[in-house]
Write a protein that holds these residues in place. Structure first.
Motif, short mmCIF file in Angstrom:
data_model
loop_
_atom_site.label_atom_id
_atom_site.label_comp_id
_atom_site.label_asym_id
_atom_site.label_seq_id
_atom_site.Cartn_x
_atom_site.Cartn_y
_atom_site.Cartn_z
N ALA A 54 14.69 -13.15 -62.95
CA ALA A 54 15.51 -12.99 -64.16
C ALA A 54 14.72 -12.65 -65.41
N LYS A 55 13.42 -12.86 -65.41
CA LYS A 55 12.66 -12.79 -66.66
C LYS A 55 12.76 -11.44 -67.36
N GLU A 56 12.78 -10.34 -66.62
CA GLU A 56 12.88 -9.02 -67.26
C GLU A 56 14.27 -8.82 -67.88
N SER A 57 15.30 -9.27 -67.19
CA SER A 57 16.66 -9.19 -67.74
C SER A 57 16.78 -10.07 -68.98
N ILE A 58 16.15 -11.24 -68.93
CA ILE A 58 16.18 -12.15 -70.08
C ILE A 58 15.48 -11.49 -71.27
N ARG A 59 14.33 -10.86 -71.01
CA ARG A 59 13.60 -10.18 -72.09
C ARG A 59 14.46 -9.08 -72.71
N ALA A 71 17.82 -8.74 -72.63
CA ALA A 71 19.02 -9.28 -73.28
C ALA A 71 18.65 -10.22 -74.43
N ARG A 72 17.40 -10.72 -74.45
CA ARG A 72 16.94 -11.75 -75.38
C ARG A 72 17.78 -13.01 -75.25
N ARG A 73 18.37 -13.18 -74.07
CA ARG A 73 19.25 -14.32 -73.82
C ARG A 73 19.03 -14.80 -72.39
N ALA A 74 18.99 -16.12 -72.22
CA ALA A 74 18.94 -16.71 -70.88
C ALA A 74 20.20 -17.53 -70.68
N ILE A 75 20.80 -17.39 -69.52
CA ILE A 75 21.95 -18.21 -69.14
C ILE A 75 21.43 -19.27 -68.18
N VAL A 76 21.67 -20.54 -68.50
CA VAL A 76 21.18 -21.64 -67.66
C VAL A 76 22.37 -22.33 -67.02
#
Length: 197
Positions: free
Chosen positions: A53-58, A60-65
């Motif tokens: 997920a880290k590249e998608s998080i970067r 989107a600048r958002r993490a879904i937990v």
């Protein structure tokens, strides 16, 4: 059952586990098996799916937990590739520090039960201390992210993320003051305010 590989943020395997499929879980004492704590497999420092997920998080600048492994797997299948999960433990300081490396905003996607509400309030202080923008979405009662996506689809979750992800302090206010007449019940309103402060 299906088997899970637990990986660190660099994608290196650090443990193996298993999850019993719901229809096959009759008579099973546990829904999932997680490896024991070791120097490599420390639940307080790992997030399931972060390596993917880290590249998608970067971007989107958002993490879904979320809370469950299956929630992560299904969320990724529905296109929410910035989703990660804790490994059967509470979200802690190390998790938040790790997420902060990749995201400006963290969205807690909670099961729609009372326990989910409590968990949000428990981690609020940690996010405030780490100065991370925390948003919270509580799903309808009885649904976890996996169930919600399978019943309502990606568009419904996208709508929740865009319109109903409330600020963590607002969530805490709503939770602490639920059922209190703020105009008339001065004692309980004062208690709620003390807890919020």
């Amino acid at each position: 059952q299906f088997h899970l590989a637990f990986r660190d943020v660099k994608g290196r395997p650090v443990g193996c586990g298993a999850r019993v499929l719901p229809k096959l879980s009759a008579g099973s004492p546990a829904k999932s098996v997680t490896p024991p704590e070791t120097p490599l497999f420390a639940k307080s420092s790992l997030l399931y799916g972060l390596d993917l997920a880290k590249e998608s998080i970067r971007r989107a600048r958002r993490a879904i937990v979320v809370e469950g492994y299956t929630d992560v797997i299904v969320a990724h299948q529905y296109g929410f590739t910035e989703t990660v999960a804790v490994l059967g433990t509470a979200l802690g300081e190390n998790h938040i520090r790790l997420l902060k490396r990749f995201a400006d905003k963290v969205v807690l996607l909670l099961d729609g039960d009372e326990a989910g509400q409590r968990r949000a309030n428990e981690v609020l202080e940690l996010f405030v201390a780490q100065q991370v923008d925390l948003r919270i979405i509580t799903l309808p009662a009885g649904l976890d992210p996996c169930d919600f996506l399978q019943r309502h689809g990606a568009a419904a979750l996208h709508q929740l993320l865009e319109g109903q992800a409330i600020d963590a302090l607002e969530h805490a206010f709503l939770t602490k003051t639920r059922g209190i007449d703020l105009d008339r019940d001065v004692h309980r309103a004062s208690q709620a305010l003390d807890e919020l402060i």
